[in-house]
Scaffold this active site. Sequence first.
Site, PDB file in Angstrom:
ATOM      1  N   ARG A  38     -17.722  -2.146  18.284  1.00 25.48           N
ATOM      2  CA  ARG A  38     -17.020  -3.408  18.015  1.00 25.48           C
ATOM      3  C   ARG A  38     -15.636  -3.469  18.647  1.00 25.48           C
ATOM      4  O   ARG A  38     -14.834  -2.542  18.492  1.00 25.48           O
ATOM      5  CB  ARG A  38     -16.892  -3.615  16.497  1.00 25.48           C
ATOM      6  CG  ARG A  38     -16.139  -4.910  16.139  1.00 25.48           C
ATOM      7  CD  ARG A  38     -16.189  -5.253  14.664  1.00 25.48           C
ATOM      8  NE  ARG A  38     -17.547  -5.175  14.185  1.00 25.48           N
ATOM      9  CZ  ARG A  38     -17.948  -4.324  13.258  1.00 25.48           C
ATOM     10  NH1 ARG A  38     -17.096  -3.515  12.697  1.00 25.48           N
ATOM     11  NH2 ARG A  38     -19.205  -4.305  12.880  1.00 25.48           N
ATOM     12  N   CYS A  95       0.487   5.063   6.891  1.00 21.55           N
ATOM     13  CA  CYS A  95      -0.144   4.885   8.211  1.00 21.55           C
ATOM     14  C   CYS A  95       0.851   4.140   9.119  1.00 21.55           C
ATOM     15  O   CYS A  95       1.208   2.988   8.831  1.00 21.55           O
ATOM     16  CB  CYS A  95      -1.434   4.079   8.070  1.00 21.55           C
ATOM     17  SG  CYS A  95      -2.509   4.707   6.761  1.00 21.55           S
ATOM     18  N   CYS A 154       0.842  -1.196   0.000  1.00 20.53           N
ATOM     19  CA  CYS A 154       0.000   0.000   0.000  1.00 20.53           C
ATOM     20  C   CYS A 154       0.881   1.252   0.000  1.00 20.53           C
ATOM     21  O   CYS A 154       1.850   1.330   0.753  1.00 20.53           O
ATOM     22  CB  CYS A 154      -0.899  -0.001   1.241  1.00 20.53           C
ATOM     23  SG  CYS A 154      -1.991   1.437   1.287  1.00 20.53           S
ATOM     24  N   CYS A 158     -19.621  -5.897   3.828  1.00 23.53           N
ATOM     25  CA  CYS A 158     -18.895  -4.679   4.196  1.00 23.53           C
ATOM     26  C   CYS A 158     -17.620  -4.647   3.368  1.00 23.53           C
ATOM     27  O   CYS A 158     -17.034  -5.701   3.083  1.00 23.53           O
ATOM     28  CB  CYS A 158     -18.549  -4.732   5.692  1.00 23.53           C
ATOM     29  SG  CYS A 158     -17.556  -3.324   6.233  1.00 23.53           S
TER      30      CYS A 158
HETATM   31 FE1  SF4 Z   1      -2.797   1.321   3.406  1.00 25.02          FE
HETATM   32 FE2  SF4 Z   1      -3.082   2.840   5.601  1.00 25.02          FE
HETATM   33 FE3  SF4 Z   1      -5.063   1.164   4.813  1.00 25.02          FE
HETATM   34 FE4  SF4 Z   1      -2.742   0.216   5.816  1.00 25.02          FE
HETATM   35  S1  SF4 Z   1      -4.287   1.441   6.895  1.00 25.02           S
HETATM   36  S2  SF4 Z   1      -3.832  -0.569   4.049  1.00 25.02           S
HETATM   37  S3  SF4 Z   1      -1.239   1.679   4.981  1.00 25.02           S
HETATM   38  S4  SF4 Z   1      -4.269   2.960   3.716  1.00 25.02           S
END
Ligand code: SF4
Length: 322
Positions: A262, A58, A54, A130
């Site tokens: 949750r 994050c 990704c 979902c």
């Molecule tokens: Fe990507 Fe952030 Fe989702 Fe993880 S939480 S998959 S780094 S967008």
Amino acid sequence: MSELRHNWTRDEIDAVYSQPLLDLLFEAQTLHRQNFKASEVQKSTLLSIKTGACPEDCSYCPQSARYNTDLETEQLLPTEQVLKAAQAAKTSGSTRFCMGAAWRDVKDGPQFEQVINMVKEVSSLGMETCCTLGMLNEKQAAQLKDAGLDYYNHNLDTSPEYYDEIITTRSYQDRLDTLANVRSAGINVCCGGIVGLGESRQDRIGLLQELANQNPQPESVPINRLVRVEGTPLSEQTELDVIEWVRTIATARIIMPKSMVRLSAGRKELSDEAQALAFMAGANSIFAGEKLLTTPNPEVDCDQALFKKLGLAEMPLPTESA
Ligand code: SF4
Ligand code: SAM
Ligand code: DTB
């Protein structure tokens, strides 16, 4: 019965959150019992339909391409494989199947078409569906709605002030925009956050304020405890005190009395007693199955034993209980 409020101030939420624990639990229990059957817990199962690589940063997430986390990346799974997992989840008592993709946002094209098809097929098994696919525009949200999507998960994660410490590649406003698109398509909103990121109590209160003051409030509020994964910037983060986590759940229950709250990521590290406290605090949903997206979750047998020990029952689908 109390009216839902969307004008909570931080001081008011702090007064709820910081009151003596037994008073807090009593208030949460009272509201829980006014709105739900107290011993019913809904079960959702997660599947990572596209794993890792990704582009986002994050700092909690093992799926970010920026960190070295030993994760096997995986292209979008074939629909048949997803359907098999959904069927197995249904057999083991889950009423909702949640498909997660490690995408920054949804791109129009064959992969999105394939996800739309997955939603249709899972829906036809008689399960709630979902998805959590990152950012979404209005048109894409409408397409998912047409396919039969019941819920879209997109979290605010933490308070607006702490957010930039955790993620820099998309803004709080981007997240609010996606949530607005989901809402306007008529899809139920699943929106919560993570605790244990090193945030302060005021940040947890700030997150709860953002959630409760949405109008309508999210139907489903996942409270994740950080799962510390080696290779991520938060791998060495000090664990959040369990009572702080319980306070967060109880406060969510009080200020969002009609939402499902949750117990999401982080249950595997918690004792039965800690989880019992969280159910007492008004949590009424869990992720079931031995894996979340990429990290371990309690085994199905363990959860069955926990339900038995606590006298909890699986919550049926709304239509089944009507
Ligand atoms: Fe990507 Fe952030 Fe989702 Fe993880 S939480 S998959 S780094 S967008
Ligand atoms: N990529 C999409 C997105 O970010 O919206 C969907 C998947 S993402 C993994 C969904 C949520 O999982 C995140 O918003 C975060 O709240 C939670 N999450 C991710 N990694 C976590 C971790 N290590 N511990 C706890 N929660 C986590
Ligand atoms: C949510 O709030 N928690 C789930 C779900 N929504 C998609 C994800 C938890 C992920 C935990 C880390 C992992 O397994 O990769």
